[in-house]
Design an enzyme around this catalytic site. Structure first.
Site, PDB file in Angstrom:
ATOM      1  N   HIS A  98       0.824  -1.290  -0.086  1.00 39.43           N
ATOM      2  CA  HIS A  98       0.045   0.047  -0.014  1.00 39.43           C
ATOM      3  C   HIS A  98       0.888   1.215  -0.025  1.00 39.43           C
ATOM      4  O   HIS A  98       0.263   2.424   0.319  1.00 39.43           O
ATOM      5  CB  HIS A  98      -1.159   0.018   1.265  1.00 39.43           C
ATOM      6  CG  HIS A  98      -1.771  -1.276   1.131  1.00 39.43           C
ATOM      7  ND1 HIS A  98      -2.673  -1.800   2.258  1.00 39.43           N
ATOM      8  CD2 HIS A  98      -2.200  -2.043   0.101  1.00 39.43           C
ATOM      9  CE1 HIS A  98      -3.268  -2.692   1.845  1.00 39.43           C
ATOM     10  NE2 HIS A  98      -3.212  -2.831   0.546  1.00 39.43           N
TER      11      HIS A  98
ATOM     12  N   GLY B 252      -0.960  -9.438  12.859  1.00 37.28           N
ATOM     13  CA  GLY B 252      -1.645  -7.946  13.006  1.00 37.28           C
ATOM     14  C   GLY B 252      -2.495  -7.455  11.789  1.00 37.28           C
ATOM     15  O   GLY B 252      -2.357  -6.297  11.706  1.00 37.28           O
ATOM     16  N   THR B 253      -3.356  -8.185  10.874  1.00 37.43           N
ATOM     17  CA  THR B 253      -4.226  -7.662  10.014  1.00 37.43           C
ATOM     18  C   THR B 253      -5.727  -8.263  10.386  1.00 37.43           C
ATOM     19  O   THR B 253      -5.756  -9.436  10.718  1.00 37.43           O
ATOM     20  CB  THR B 253      -3.641  -8.138   8.767  1.00 37.43           C
ATOM     21  OG1 THR B 253      -4.697  -7.420   7.709  1.00 37.43           O
ATOM     22  CG2 THR B 253      -3.105  -9.198   8.401  1.00 37.43           C
TER      23      THR B 253
HETATM   24  N1  APR Z   1      -0.350  -6.873  17.915  1.00 36.05           N
HETATM   25  C1  APR Z   1      -0.876  -7.894  16.902  1.00 36.05           C
HETATM   26  N2  APR Z   1      -2.208  -7.516  16.269  1.00 36.05           N
HETATM   27  C2  APR Z   1      -2.879  -6.507  16.911  1.00 36.05           C
HETATM   28  C3  APR Z   1      -2.429  -5.681  18.014  1.00 36.05           C
HETATM   29  C4  APR Z   1      -1.128  -5.931  18.440  1.00 36.05           C
HETATM   30  N3  APR Z   1      -0.548  -5.242  19.320  1.00 36.05           N
HETATM   31  N4  APR Z   1      -3.316  -4.740  18.172  1.00 36.05           N
HETATM   32  C5  APR Z   1      -4.339  -5.061  17.300  1.00 36.05           C
HETATM   33  N5  APR Z   1      -3.838  -6.027  16.381  1.00 36.05           N
HETATM   34  C6  APR Z   1      -4.850  -6.579  15.499  1.00 36.05           C
HETATM   35  C7  APR Z   1      -6.124  -6.543  15.565  1.00 36.05           C
HETATM   36  O1  APR Z   1      -7.120  -7.402  16.350  1.00 36.05           O
HETATM   37  C8  APR Z   1      -6.704  -6.365  13.975  1.00 36.05           C
HETATM   38  O2  APR Z   1      -6.908  -7.765  13.613  1.00 36.05           O
HETATM   39  O3  APR Z   1      -4.337  -5.909  14.196  1.00 36.05           O
HETATM   40  C9  APR Z   1      -5.570  -5.869  13.130  1.00 36.05           C
HETATM   41  C10 APR Z   1      -5.738  -4.571  12.778  1.00 36.05           C
HETATM   42  O4  APR Z   1      -6.699  -4.544  11.497  1.00 36.05           O
HETATM   43  P1  APR Z   1      -7.154  -3.211  11.014  1.00 36.05           P
HETATM   44  O5  APR Z   1      -7.238  -1.974  11.986  1.00 36.05           O
HETATM   45  O6  APR Z   1      -8.210  -3.486   9.892  1.00 36.05           O
HETATM   46  O7  APR Z   1      -5.763  -2.933  10.265  1.00 36.05           O
HETATM   47  P2  APR Z   1      -5.022  -3.593   8.886  1.00 36.05           P
HETATM   48  O8  APR Z   1      -5.590  -4.869   8.673  1.00 36.05           O
HETATM   49  O9  APR Z   1      -3.791  -3.281   8.990  1.00 36.05           O
HETATM   50  O10 APR Z   1      -5.923  -2.771   7.681  1.00 36.05           O
HETATM   51  C11 APR Z   1      -5.620  -3.228   6.286  1.00 36.05           C
HETATM   52  O11 APR Z   1      -6.764  -1.418   5.277  1.00 36.05           O
HETATM   53  O12 APR Z   1      -7.407   0.891   6.100  1.00 36.05           O
HETATM   54  C12 APR Z   1      -6.606  -0.074   5.051  1.00 36.05           C
HETATM   55  O13 APR Z   1      -4.651   0.275   3.847  1.00 36.05           O
HETATM   56  C13 APR Z   1      -5.152   0.284   5.044  1.00 36.05           C
HETATM   57  O14 APR Z   1      -3.194  -1.422   4.949  1.00 36.05           O
HETATM   58  C14 APR Z   1      -4.478  -1.018   5.784  1.00 36.05           C
HETATM   59  C15 APR Z   1      -5.599  -1.997   5.377  1.00 36.05           C
END
Ligand code: APR
Length: 231
Positions: free
Chosen positions: A104, A170-171
């Site tokens: 991204h 962490g996604t």
């Molecule tokens: N360690 C591991 N995982 C964690 C932690 C932690 N300390 N804190 C939170 N999480 C997890 C949450 O439970 C969740 O499953 O990280 C995840 C974050 O999810 P999102 O907020 O949806 O973020 P992400 O998956 O990175 O988003 C994907 O969406 O908004 C767009 O382009 C943006 O790259 C991003 C994409």
């Protein structure tokens, strides 16, 4: 060395003080995603979009990698580690990871709005209205916005198809095409997922869930990998 492919999201940077997107208090709770992360938002209010990314870029300057990032660097001694990240921060690189593919984009680069091939390293500096590329077009953050193509997805799918081990950290696995990469993991290849919360994984595969935050979870992962998956 075995190929260890790791897909990371904003959760791995949470313990470094960077917000995730969809959790309570996350970025998308405070901003309208289509206003700050889409081309239509850019066309409507460029200043708002520039301010949003300038603030995140400034915050990144002092952000430090955490244990989760560090363990992935340690694993480079034992595995050919390829990181595929959805994150636009540079914490994997700051930690010392040598193979990092950003799906991204990245905050420390600017791109020309007139010629997408013109990309500039800007470090932690702001992009301001009137900042132009060498062809005279306004600069924008080198970030993939919603509705835009993800140029690195084919390379990411090819890397995933070569994995001997696949790890997700962490996604929330709700954003495509990144979440669909798990479909490219060859049959029989072990899949590990580190997250303190439930994550709906879009495949009918056996997933080794490590229900922990990235730091603690990565330490457990390393133990498992070194004990069971080295050779
Ligand atoms: N360690 C591991 N995982 C964690 C932690 C932690 N300390 N804190 C939170 N999480 C997890 C949450 O439970 C969740 O499953 O990280 C995840 C974050 O999810 P999102 O907020 O949806 O973020 P992400 O998956 O990175 O988003 C994907 O969406 O908004 C767009 O382009 C943006 O790259 C991003 C994409």
């Amino acid at each position: 060395m075995k190929k260890l492919v790791v897909l990371t999201g904003s959760g791995i940077s949470s313990e470094s003080g960077l917000k995730t997107f969809r959790e309570s208090g996350g970025l998308w709770e405070n901003y309208d995603v289509m206003e700050v992360a889409s081309f239509s938002g850019w066309s409507k209010n460029m200043e708002l979009v520039l301010r949003f990314y300038n603030e995140r870029r400034a915050q990144l300057k002092d952000a430090k990698p955490n244990k989760g990032h560090d363990v992935l660097v340690e694993l480079q001694q034992y595995f050919d580690v390829q990181i595929i990240t959805q994150n636009v921060d540079n914490l994997h690189e700051k930690a010392g990871s040598t193979k990092v593919l950003h799906l991204h984009g990245i905050l420390t680069r600017a791109r020309s709005t007139g010629d997408p091939g013109l990309i500039y390293d800007i470090g932690y500096d702001p992009i301001l209205p009137g900042d132009k590329c060498e062809k005279g077009f306004q600069l924008r953050p080198d970030i993939v916005w919603f509705g835009e193509a993800v140029p690195a997805i084919e390379e990411a799918a090819n890397l995933t198809a070569q994995a001997d081990l696949f790890v997700v950290i962490g996604t929330s696995m709700v954003v495509y095409p990144a979440a669909g990469l798990i479909d490219y993991v060859p049959k029989g290849v072990p899949i590990f997922l580190i997250d303190p919360n439930d994550v709906a994984v879009p495949v009918h595969r056996h997933i080794h869930f490590i229900r922990e935050k990235a730091g603690a979870g990565a330490v457990l992962l390393k133990e498992k990998l070194l004990h069971n998956h080295l050779a």
